[in-house]
Design a protein around this motif. Structure first.
Motif, short mmCIF file in Angstrom:
data_model
loop_
_atom_site.label_atom_id
_atom_site.label_comp_id
_atom_site.label_asym_id
_atom_site.label_seq_id
_atom_site.Cartn_x
_atom_site.Cartn_y
_atom_site.Cartn_z
N VAL A 36 0.88 -1.05 0.08
CA VAL A 36 -0.07 -0.01 -0.21
C VAL A 36 0.85 1.22 0.06
CG1 VAL A 36 -1.90 1.20 1.33
CG2 VAL A 36 -1.97 -1.16 1.07
N VAL A 37 0.63 2.10 -1.00
CA VAL A 37 1.59 3.36 -1.18
C VAL A 37 0.60 4.58 -1.19
CG1 VAL A 37 3.25 2.18 -2.46
CG2 VAL A 37 1.40 3.28 -3.79
N ASP A 38 1.15 5.67 -0.78
CA ASP A 38 0.28 6.97 -0.90
C ASP A 38 0.04 7.32 -2.34
OD1 ASP A 38 0.03 7.29 1.85
OD2 ASP A 38 2.07 8.04 2.08
N ARG A 39 1.16 6.92 -3.29
CA ARG A 39 0.97 7.35 -4.49
C ARG A 39 1.90 6.44 -5.34
NH1 ARG A 39 5.22 10.32 -6.41
NH2 ARG A 39 6.61 11.21 -4.47
N LEU A 40 1.67 6.21 -6.56
CA LEU A 40 2.52 5.52 -7.54
C LEU A 40 4.02 6.09 -7.77
CD1 LEU A 40 0.15 3.92 -10.04
CD2 LEU A 40 0.93 2.93 -8.01
N PRO A 41 5.02 5.53 -7.75
CA PRO A 41 6.05 6.23 -7.90
C PRO A 41 6.31 6.62 -9.41
CG PRO A 41 6.59 3.71 -7.91
CD PRO A 41 5.05 4.03 -7.49
N GLY A 42 7.02 7.66 -9.65
CA GLY A 42 7.40 8.07 -11.09
C GLY A 42 8.61 7.39 -11.74
N PRO A 43 9.03 7.77 -12.75
CA PRO A 43 10.22 7.12 -13.16
C PRO A 43 11.49 7.33 -12.33
CG PRO A 43 8.90 8.21 -15.10
CD PRO A 43 8.36 8.53 -13.90
N ASP A 44 12.08 6.18 -12.21
CA ASP A 44 13.57 6.33 -11.22
C ASP A 44 13.09 7.06 -9.71
OD1 ASP A 44 15.26 5.54 -13.51
OD2 ASP A 44 15.20 7.55 -14.31
N GLU A 45 11.94 6.78 -9.44
CA GLU A 45 11.49 7.29 -8.21
C GLU A 45 11.40 6.29 -7.03
OE1 GLU A 45 8.35 10.44 -5.98
OE2 GLU A 45 7.88 9.27 -8.00
N LYS A 46 11.59 6.29 -6.05
CA LYS A 46 11.38 5.28 -4.88
C LYS A 46 10.28 5.77 -3.91
CE LYS A 46 15.75 2.96 -5.00
NZ LYS A 46 17.39 2.69 -4.11
N VAL A 47 9.37 5.02 -3.29
CA VAL A 47 8.43 5.34 -2.33
C VAL A 47 8.42 4.39 -1.38
CG1 VAL A 47 7.06 6.75 -4.09
CG2 VAL A 47 6.43 4.25 -3.56
N VAL A 48 8.22 4.80 -0.25
CA VAL A 48 8.01 3.98 0.88
C VAL A 48 6.58 3.45 1.07
CG1 VAL A 48 8.22 3.42 3.29
CG2 VAL A 48 10.00 5.17 2.06
N ALA A 49 6.44 2.14 1.21
CA ALA A 49 5.15 1.66 1.46
C ALA A 49 4.75 1.67 2.79
CB ALA A 49 5.25 0.15 0.97
N ARG A 50 3.38 1.94 3.09
CA ARG A 50 2.56 1.81 4.26
C ARG A 50 2.49 0.53 4.87
NH1 ARG A 50 -2.71 5.53 4.42
NH2 ARG A 50 -1.87 7.64 3.62
N SER A 51 2.44 -0.56 3.82
CA SER A 51 2.27 -2.04 4.46
C SER A 51 2.83 -2.86 3.41
CB SER A 51 0.88 -2.25 4.93
OG SER A 51 -0.13 -2.09 3.96
N LEU A 52 2.80 -4.12 3.89
CA LEU A 52 3.25 -5.13 2.95
C LEU A 52 2.67 -6.46 3.29
CD1 LEU A 52 5.14 -6.63 0.82
CD2 LEU A 52 6.82 -7.12 2.55
N ALA A 53 1.74 -7.24 2.38
CA ALA A 53 1.21 -8.45 2.78
C ALA A 53 1.62 -9.37 1.38
CB ALA A 53 -0.30 -8.33 2.59
N ALA A 54 1.83 -10.62 1.69
CA ALA A 54 1.98 -11.61 0.81
C ALA A 54 1.07 -12.66 0.91
CB ALA A 54 3.42 -12.30 0.80
N THR A 55 0.19 -13.00 -0.09
CA THR A 55 -0.87 -13.78 -0.04
C THR A 55 -1.15 -14.47 -1.47
OG1 THR A 55 -3.16 -14.25 0.66
CG2 THR A 55 -2.49 -12.30 -0.38
N PHE A 56 -2.12 -15.28 -1.61
CA PHE A 56 -2.41 -16.07 -2.83
C PHE A 56 -3.38 -15.06 -3.37
CE2 PHE A 56 -5.89 -17.95 -0.48
CZ PHE A 56 -6.94 -17.70 -1.46
#
Length: 313
Positions: A36-56
């Protein structure tokens, strides 16, 4: 009037599995890495995710889990493979109350791995961006001599087969076997595929997305799909009304407005799973679709395609 179908407990699902109809979902199973991110990153940009989940994830897998949560025993026929990722996917599917049948034979397909999807969900809007290995992960992995009957298991007239078009070499013979058994055959038509026309000709009901286009046809997607054979065709439009063409008669089904939008990931899969589950419970096409849009509307109020069931909503 729309009513909310009840969420079924795992214990109740085990009891129902012995006596009631079964929904067999045949298609894609993925490992979804969701951030989950606040916004999608642009070219060559990094963003920090709010959360991470791995599931099917995957259309057929999410549909099977939806049906299981609604109290309909579900069997998922898909390509899984082997290794740590495959083991994690198997455990997660089992925890959702879904019986998993692997269409890949590890002895003949060593090193096969499950498909992987990377999903970015935008906080605040629930919109998602997906990068997936779907087609490349499955292409060429299934043998021509796969015993489809053994994969599907015993089928009867009360059972339902749901296809998502993502399992080459299995979908068409599965549809033929289901028709011979008197099952209702349903297709999740997310996009047009090389064998879509042949598959639709074997279906009783087809539910397509707004993005689907029929090659060589004009703008009337419902009529073009119905001309291929299915008597019931519906076309979803996200939060907009669902278009329906049933035995030549047109209508629409409004989608309830959610109280909030947290995540739209898998909402279409939920529609298909809930629709097929209701058909297995004996509902008419119209009643099944009305139930399905209620469940899908509820699903976007929660994180992930199955958050609504986990939260007991």
């Amino acid at each position: 009037m729309f009513t909310r179908p009840a969420v079924c407990s795992p214990a109740r699902r085990r009891v129902a599995r012995q006596d009631g109809p079964v929904l067999v979902c045949c298609g894609l199973l993925t490992l979804d890495v969701v951030q989950v991110v606040d916004r999608l990153p642009g070219p060559d940009e990094k963003v920090v995710a709010r959360s991470l989940a791995a599931t099917f994830g995957g259309p057929a897998a999410n549909a099977a889990a939806t049906a299981a949560a609604l109290g309909v025993p579900s069997r998922l026929v898909s390509a899984v493979g082997e290794g740590p990722l495959a083991d994690a996917v198997r455990a997660d599917v089992a925890a959702a109350g879904v019986e998993l049948v692997d269409a890949l034979a590890p002895a003949r397909r060593p090193g096969a791995r499950p498909a992987v999807s990377t999903v970015l969900v935008t906080a605040g809007t629930g919109e998602r961006a997906v990068v997936s290995t779907n087609a490349t992960a499955l292409g060429g992995l299934l043998d021509d001599d796969v015993d489809v009957g053994a994969l599907l298991g015993p089928l009867g007239p009360r059972d339902v087969l749901l296809l998502d078009g993502h399992l080459p070499g299995v979908a068409l013979p599965a549809a033929r076997r289901a028709r011979e058994a008197g099952c209702t055959v349903v297709l999740d038509g997310g996009s047009w595929k090389p064998d879509s026309a042949e598959t639709m000709a074997l279906c009783d009901a087809v539910v397509v997305s707004a993005d689907l286009r029929v090659p060589g046809a004009d703008g009337d997607v419902l009529a073009a799909v119905a001309a291929l054979g299915p008597r019931y065709v519906a076309r979803t439009h996200g939060p907009g009304p669902v278009e329906v063409l049933h035995d030549g008669r047109r209508s629409s089904v409004p989608v309830p407005v959610p109280s909030r939008v947290v995540d739209t990931l898998g909402a279409g899969d939920v529609v298909h799973g809930a629709f097929a589950a209701a058909l297995a419970q004996g509902a008419s096409y119209a009643a099944a679709l009305e139930r399905a849009v209620v469940v899908a509307s509820r699903s976007v109020e929660h994180a992930g395609a199955r958050g609504w069931a986990a939260d007991g909503a």
